[in-house]
Design a protein around this motif. Structure first.
Motif, short mmCIF file in Angstrom:
data_model
loop_
_atom_site.label_atom_id
_atom_site.label_comp_id
_atom_site.label_asym_id
_atom_site.label_seq_id
_atom_site.Cartn_x
_atom_site.Cartn_y
_atom_site.Cartn_z
N LEU A 1 0.83 -1.20 0.00
CA LEU A 1 0.00 0.00 0.00
C LEU A 1 0.87 1.26 0.00
CD1 LEU A 1 -2.78 1.34 0.20
CD2 LEU A 1 -2.64 1.11 2.68
N GLY A 2 1.98 1.22 0.73
CA GLY A 2 2.86 2.37 0.79
C GLY A 2 3.43 2.74 -0.57
N LEU A 3 3.71 1.73 -1.38
CA LEU A 3 4.23 1.99 -2.72
C LEU A 3 3.18 2.69 -3.56
CD1 LEU A 3 6.40 -0.29 -4.92
CD2 LEU A 3 4.22 0.50 -5.84
N VAL A 4 1.92 2.25 -3.44
CA VAL A 4 0.83 2.87 -4.21
C VAL A 4 0.67 4.33 -3.82
CG1 VAL A 4 -1.64 2.81 -4.68
CG2 VAL A 4 -0.37 0.67 -4.49
N LEU A 5 0.71 4.62 -2.51
CA LEU A 5 0.54 5.99 -2.05
C LEU A 5 1.73 6.86 -2.42
CD1 LEU A 5 -1.00 5.35 1.49
CD2 LEU A 5 -2.18 5.94 -0.62
N ARG A 6 2.91 6.23 -2.53
CA ARG A 6 4.08 6.99 -2.96
C ARG A 6 3.98 7.34 -4.44
NH1 ARG A 6 7.29 3.96 -0.57
NH2 ARG A 6 8.14 2.72 -2.28
#
Length: 402
Positions: A293-298
């Protein structure tokens, strides 16, 4: 005292019931009546829906009032204004003559002014030997004076209805939030029950409420939502009571009963649509997600601007994407089709990516549908999209630090 001798209109215009009503209203003003003309004008503006006049007619009425020299309309004083159409047009922001005549007629038909036409249809005033106006031909503002209290009551009714509608819509908004979050909590905590059916019921209630609805329609929706919220809350309270009772029993027996030794982490996500206008439904069993999820938000930081309470999990991303797609102009049907074809998480990633590149995409809804078609054919993956956005984000970061 001005002698009003004209009661019927000049030329081909016939005498009407509205004209008679306006003249009767003008004659009912008390001898000592007085009212601020701009206060009564504000009341007319607020009550325009009940009076049946539009914004352009109000602009003409404003222009007519500006030709009255005093601030107050006082019974027994000169209340007939006699500007030419050219003068009126200038004060009505350059309104075309035909439009001006149409809106003057609307004011007469609404019994807000009375037409006092001269023998030749011109507007003018005739003065006596003492220089005072004896006879005036034009538009009589006396109905505004006579109907001042009535117009204020109408305006107050409109204000009260608007306040009631605001309060009602606020209650609907709070109920929608409560129901959505209670369902999400029930799924996250594995509360027993058919929560998909509950979600479907909720979506059916919301879908039946149009964007512009009468008070009665919104009220019926509020009652149904309140009943549904009460039912959900009761289920959650029963589950909480049973959990509390189990915890007390376990503590008294000095051991913890655990029938499942393997811990299962439940990650909420949305399921395919449950109706023609239904949003994806949260479910507790979800397939492992390929991308963190963190990659998507980044890669798609703009999506966070639409989050109500932050994006802490995939369920939060999907809920936020459902809000963002509305802002992008993506229809509920396009969103549902995307969730069905590629899964709610990937559909949410697509919406976040479209939002990130909104300036470059002319039709977000059409673009999402094309991705949905490719996903059905097995020709689409969100991976390349994310990688491209990550590279763009990296370039921006390097440009800032450089």
């Amino acid at each position: 005292m001005i002698d009003h001798i004209a009661t019927t209109p000049f030329g081909r215009r016939g005498f009407s019931a509205a004209m008679l009503s306006g003249q009767m209203a003008a004659s009912r003003a008390a001898a000592d009546a007085s009212v601020d003309k701009w206060r009564v004008f504000r009341a007319v503006c607020e009550a325009k829906a009940m009076l049946g006049v539009g914004d352009r007619a109000l602009a003409v009425l404003n222009a007519l009032l500006s030709f009255h020299p005093q601030t107050d309309l006082v019974a027994g004083e000169r209340l007939v204004v006699f500007p030419s159409n050219a003068q009126l047009s200038l004060r009505a922001h350059g309104m075309a003559p035909a439009t001006l005549r149409r809106h003057l007629a609307a004011l007469v038909e609404s019994a807000l002014v009375v037409r006092r036409d001269s023998p030749n249809g011109k507007r003018y005033a005739r003065k006596g030997d003492d220089g005072e106006i004896e006879t005036a031909y034009g538009f009589d503002l006396a109905p505004l004076l006579a109907r001042a209290e009535e117009l204020e009551r109408m305006a107050e009714q409109i204000r009260a209805a608007q306040r009631a509608m605001r309060v009602l819509r606020e209650r609907v908004t709070v109920l929608r939030r409560d129901i959505f979050k209670m369902i999400a909590y029930a799924l996250d905590q594995a509360v027993p029950g058919d929560w998909q059916a509950v979600q479907q019921t909720y979506q059916a209630i919301v879908a039946a409420l149009p964007r512009t609805a009468a008070y009665e329609t919104v009220e019926r929706t509020e009652v149904r939502l309140r009943e549904l919220a009460a039912t959900i809350r009761k289920r959650l309270e029963i589950h909480a009571d049973s959990q509390e009772s189990s915890a007390k029993e376990s503590q008294s027996e000095r051991h913890i009963q655990n029938s499942n030794t393997k811990s299962t982490e439940l990650e909420p996500r949305f399921e395919k649509k449950q109706g023609p206008a239904a949003a994806p439904v949260l479910e507790t069993k979800s397939k492992p997600l390929t991308y963190p999820l963190g990659l998507v938000l980044r890669a798609c930081p703009d999506i966070a601007d639409y989050a109500r309470d932050g994006i802490a999990d995939w369920g939060g991303l999907v809920a936020t994407a459902n809000l963002a797609r509305s802002a992008l102009g993506v229809s509920p049907d396009a969103w549902d089709q995307a969730c069905e074809a590629m899964g709610a998480a990937d559909a949410a990633i697509c919406v976040a990516a479209i939002l990130q590149r909104a300036e470059q995409i002319q039709s977000p809804g059409g673009y999402l549908r094309s991705l949905t078609d490719k996903a059905r054919a097995g020709q689409f993956s969100v991976g390349p999209v994310l990688m491209s956005l990550l590279r763009a984000a990296g370039s921006r970061d390097r440009a800032k630090t450089g």
